[in-house]
Design an enzyme around this catalytic site. Sequence first.
Site, PDB file in Angstrom:
ATOM      1  N   LYS A   1      91.251  56.505  56.140  1.00 16.12           N
ATOM      2  CA  LYS A   1      91.336  57.418  54.996  1.00 16.12           C
ATOM      3  C   LYS A   1      92.808  57.518  54.613  1.00 16.12           C
ATOM      4  CE  LYS A   1      88.544  60.315  52.710  1.00 16.12           C
ATOM      5  NZ  LYS A   1      87.136  60.200  52.364  1.00 16.12           N
TER       6      LYS A   1
ATOM      7  N   GLY B   1      79.608  73.883  44.115  1.00 13.76           N
ATOM      8  CA  GLY B   1      80.418  72.810  43.533  1.00 13.76           C
ATOM      9  C   GLY B   1      79.567  71.885  42.690  1.00 13.76           C
ATOM     10  N   VAL B   2      79.794  71.923  41.368  1.00 12.84           N
ATOM     11  CA  VAL B   2      79.034  71.031  40.483  1.00 12.84           C
ATOM     12  C   VAL B   2      79.998  70.041  39.828  1.00 12.84           C
ATOM     13  CG1 VAL B   2      77.028  72.506  40.136  1.00 12.84           C
ATOM     14  CG2 VAL B   2      79.034  72.846  38.691  1.00 12.84           C
ATOM     15  N   GLY B   3      80.806  69.411  40.680  1.00 13.56           N
ATOM     16  CA  GLY B   3      81.743  68.376  40.215  1.00 13.56           C
ATOM     17  C   GLY B   3      81.010  67.050  40.111  1.00 13.56           C
ATOM     18  N   HIS B   4      81.688  65.975  40.501  1.00 13.01           N
ATOM     19  CA  HIS B   4      81.091  64.644  40.341  1.00 13.01           C
ATOM     20  C   HIS B   4      79.730  64.552  41.035  1.00 13.01           C
ATOM     21  CE1 HIS B   4      85.233  63.485  39.247  1.00 13.01           C
ATOM     22  NE2 HIS B   4      84.599  62.607  38.504  1.00 13.01           N
ATOM     23  N   VAL B   5      79.696  64.800  42.348  1.00 19.67           N
ATOM     24  CA  VAL B   5      78.449  64.647  43.112  1.00 19.67           C
ATOM     25  C   VAL B   5      77.479  65.783  42.781  1.00 19.67           C
ATOM     26  CG1 VAL B   5      77.408  64.471  45.396  1.00 19.67           C
ATOM     27  CG2 VAL B   5      79.684  63.505  44.996  1.00 19.67           C
TER      28      VAL B   5
HETATM   29  P1  NAD Z   1      84.834  66.940  42.707  1.00 23.69           P
HETATM   30  O1  NAD Z   1      86.246  67.328  42.861  1.00 23.69           O
HETATM   31  O2  NAD Z   1      84.407  66.157  41.519  1.00 23.69           O
HETATM   32  O3  NAD Z   1      83.886  68.246  42.744  1.00 23.69           O
HETATM   33  C1  NAD Z   1      84.155  69.347  43.529  1.00 23.69           C
HETATM   34  C2  NAD Z   1      83.790  70.567  42.714  1.00 23.69           C
HETATM   35  O4  NAD Z   1      83.965  71.715  43.544  1.00 23.69           O
HETATM   36  C3  NAD Z   1      84.653  70.764  41.476  1.00 23.69           C
HETATM   37  O5  NAD Z   1      83.848  70.993  40.337  1.00 23.69           O
HETATM   38  C4  NAD Z   1      85.491  71.996  41.825  1.00 23.69           C
HETATM   39  O6  NAD Z   1      85.815  72.774  40.681  1.00 23.69           O
HETATM   40  C5  NAD Z   1      84.556  72.728  42.762  1.00 23.69           C
HETATM   41  N1  NAD Z   1      85.223  73.704  43.632  1.00 23.69           N
HETATM   42  C6  NAD Z   1      86.485  73.681  44.115  1.00 23.69           C
HETATM   43  N2  NAD Z   1      86.714  74.769  44.862  1.00 23.69           N
HETATM   44  C7  NAD Z   1      85.573  75.489  44.852  1.00 23.69           C
HETATM   45  C8  NAD Z   1      85.177  76.720  45.421  1.00 23.69           C
HETATM   46  N3  NAD Z   1      86.009  77.459  46.146  1.00 23.69           N
HETATM   47  N4  NAD Z   1      83.894  77.144  45.227  1.00 23.69           N
HETATM   48  C9  NAD Z   1      83.038  76.427  44.468  1.00 23.69           C
HETATM   49  N5  NAD Z   1      83.371  75.269  43.881  1.00 23.69           N
HETATM   50  C10 NAD Z   1      84.621  74.813  44.062  1.00 23.69           C
HETATM   51  O7  NAD Z   1      84.433  66.196  44.074  1.00 23.69           O
HETATM   52  P2  NAD Z   1      83.149  65.301  44.346  1.00 23.69           P
HETATM   53  O8  NAD Z   1      83.521  63.874  44.190  1.00 23.69           O
HETATM   54  O9  NAD Z   1      81.990  65.833  43.602  1.00 23.69           O
HETATM   55  O10 NAD Z   1      82.940  65.557  45.902  1.00 23.69           O
HETATM   56  C11 NAD Z   1      82.381  66.769  46.381  1.00 23.69           C
HETATM   57  C12 NAD Z   1      82.397  66.757  47.903  1.00 23.69           C
HETATM   58  O11 NAD Z   1      81.629  65.642  48.370  1.00 23.69           O
HETATM   59  C13 NAD Z   1      83.791  66.594  48.512  1.00 23.69           C
HETATM   60  O12 NAD Z   1      83.846  67.309  49.723  1.00 23.69           O
HETATM   61  C14 NAD Z   1      83.888  65.109  48.797  1.00 23.69           C
HETATM   62  O13 NAD Z   1      84.767  64.823  49.852  1.00 23.69           O
HETATM   63  C15 NAD Z   1      82.448  64.819  49.208  1.00 23.69           C
HETATM   64  N6  NAD Z   1      82.073  63.414  49.002  1.00 23.69           N
HETATM   65  C16 NAD Z   1      82.148  62.857  47.773  1.00 23.69           C
HETATM   66  C17 NAD Z   1      81.786  61.522  47.602  1.00 23.69           C
HETATM   67  C18 NAD Z   1      81.796  60.872  46.238  1.00 23.69           C
HETATM   68  O14 NAD Z   1      81.182  59.806  46.083  1.00 23.69           O
HETATM   69  N7  NAD Z   1      82.435  61.477  45.242  1.00 23.69           N
HETATM   70  C19 NAD Z   1      81.348  60.766  48.701  1.00 23.69           C
HETATM   71  C20 NAD Z   1      81.263  61.389  49.956  1.00 23.69           C
HETATM   72  C21 NAD Z   1      81.636  62.717  50.096  1.00 23.69           C
END
Ligand code: NAD
Length: 365
Positions: free
Chosen positions: A80, A182-186
Amino acid sequence: MSVIEHKEFNGHEQVVYFNDEKTGLKAIIAIHNTNLGPALGGCRVWDYAHEDEALEDVLRLSRGMTYKAAISGLPLGGGKSVIIGDSKKIKTPELMQAMGRSVERLAGRYIIAEDVGTCVEDMLEIRKETKNVVGLPAIGDGKAGGDPSPLTALGTFEGIKAAVKHRLGKDSLNGIKVSVQGVGHVGAYLCRMLSEAGAELFITDINQEQLEQIKSETGATIVGLDEIYDLDVDVFAPCALGAIINDDTLDRLKVTIVAGSSNNQLKEDRHGQILKDRNVLYAPDYVINAGGLINVYYEQQAKISGKNGGTGEARVHIMSIADTLNEIFALSDKENIPTNVAADRIAEKRLQNINNVVDIDRKAC
Ligand code: NAD
C-alpha cells in the site's frame, strides 16, 4: 519512531519513504509480503496530522492487502502507499508523476492503484513514469479496468446477501433495513444495488449534496453522522471510515450484521470477539471489499496478455466472495471463533502453503 519496532510492523518486507522537494511529494510505500506475487495496493492521499499516523495507516493497510489477496485466491502480494497531505490542496500532475517515479524505483515489487484521495486521472499521470500501475481507464469491450468502486460495491452487495442468508435465513433483501455510512464511490453504487433489491436504506455522509443525490435515486432516509450507530436496522454497512467498530460504538449498535466496504473496520481485533459475543455477524472487511482488487488483477492480466476482456472473469470471481464468506461463517460457527479470526486462519493457511512450496524449492537448489 522506529519502523521495525512499530506495533503494526508485522514482518513487512520493505518500507520506503520518498521525498520530492520540487513537487512537495512526501510518501511512504509499504510492501508487506510478496510470497504470492507482486504487492498490489492502492495509494491513499490523506491529511495525516503527523508522519507517525501515516506510517501506522500504511502498515495496517498493506498487511490487510496480503490477507485480501490470499483469501481471494489471487497470485498477488500485499502493499500500500500513502501520500501525506490534503488531496484537494497538494495533488498536481507533477506530484503524481513523482509518485510514479517512486513506484518505478521498486522495479515491479509494488503495483499502485487508486484508494481514498486518488482517482483514474491520477493513475494516468503515474502511468507516464511507470508501467506498474492499474486502475487505468477501461478501453475496449469488456476490458477490466477503470474505477474499481462499482465492482467493490458488487462484492459488498453479494457479501451482504450471504450474511443475510446465513444469519436471518432470508434469500432476498426485500424489506431488509440497511444503514450505509458513507455514500461516496462505493457507498453510492452499493445503495443503488440494495435499493433495486428492495432493501430499506438509511444513509449518512458529510457530503450533503451526495446524500441528496442518493436519496433522490433510492428513496433512502438521511440520518445524522452520529445517529447512524443507534439505528434499529438489520445491517450496518460502513463505507467511509476505518476503526468504527470500537468500544464507544459497540454499545450503541442494535444491528444483527456488520457488512460494508471500509478497510480496517475493527479498531482492534478484540472487537471482533465482542461482536460475536453480542451475536452480531461480522463480514470481515478485507474479504467483502475485495471486488476492486479482483477487478484490477484481471486488468493487469489483460494488459500482460495484450488481450481485451477481463470484466467477465472479474465479475465471476467477485461473485465467489459470497462462497468465501460462507466458508468463514461455517468455520466461525464450527470452532466458536470470531469471523475475523476465521478469515485470518484461512488466509494464513494459503500463505503457509505457499511458504512450504518455496521452502521445498529452496532445498532442491
Ligand atoms: P470515497 O472517499 O469515495 O467515499 C467515502 C465517503 O465517506 C465520502 O462520500 C465521504 O464524504 C464520506 N465520509 C467521510 N467521513 C465521513 C463520516 N465521518 N461519516 C460519514 N461519511 C463520511 O471512498 P470509497 O472509494 O467509496 O471507499 C469507501 C471505503 O471503502 C474506504 O474505507 C475505502 O478504503 C474502502 N474501499 C474502497 C474500494 C474502492 O474500490 N473504492 C476498495 C476497497 C475498499
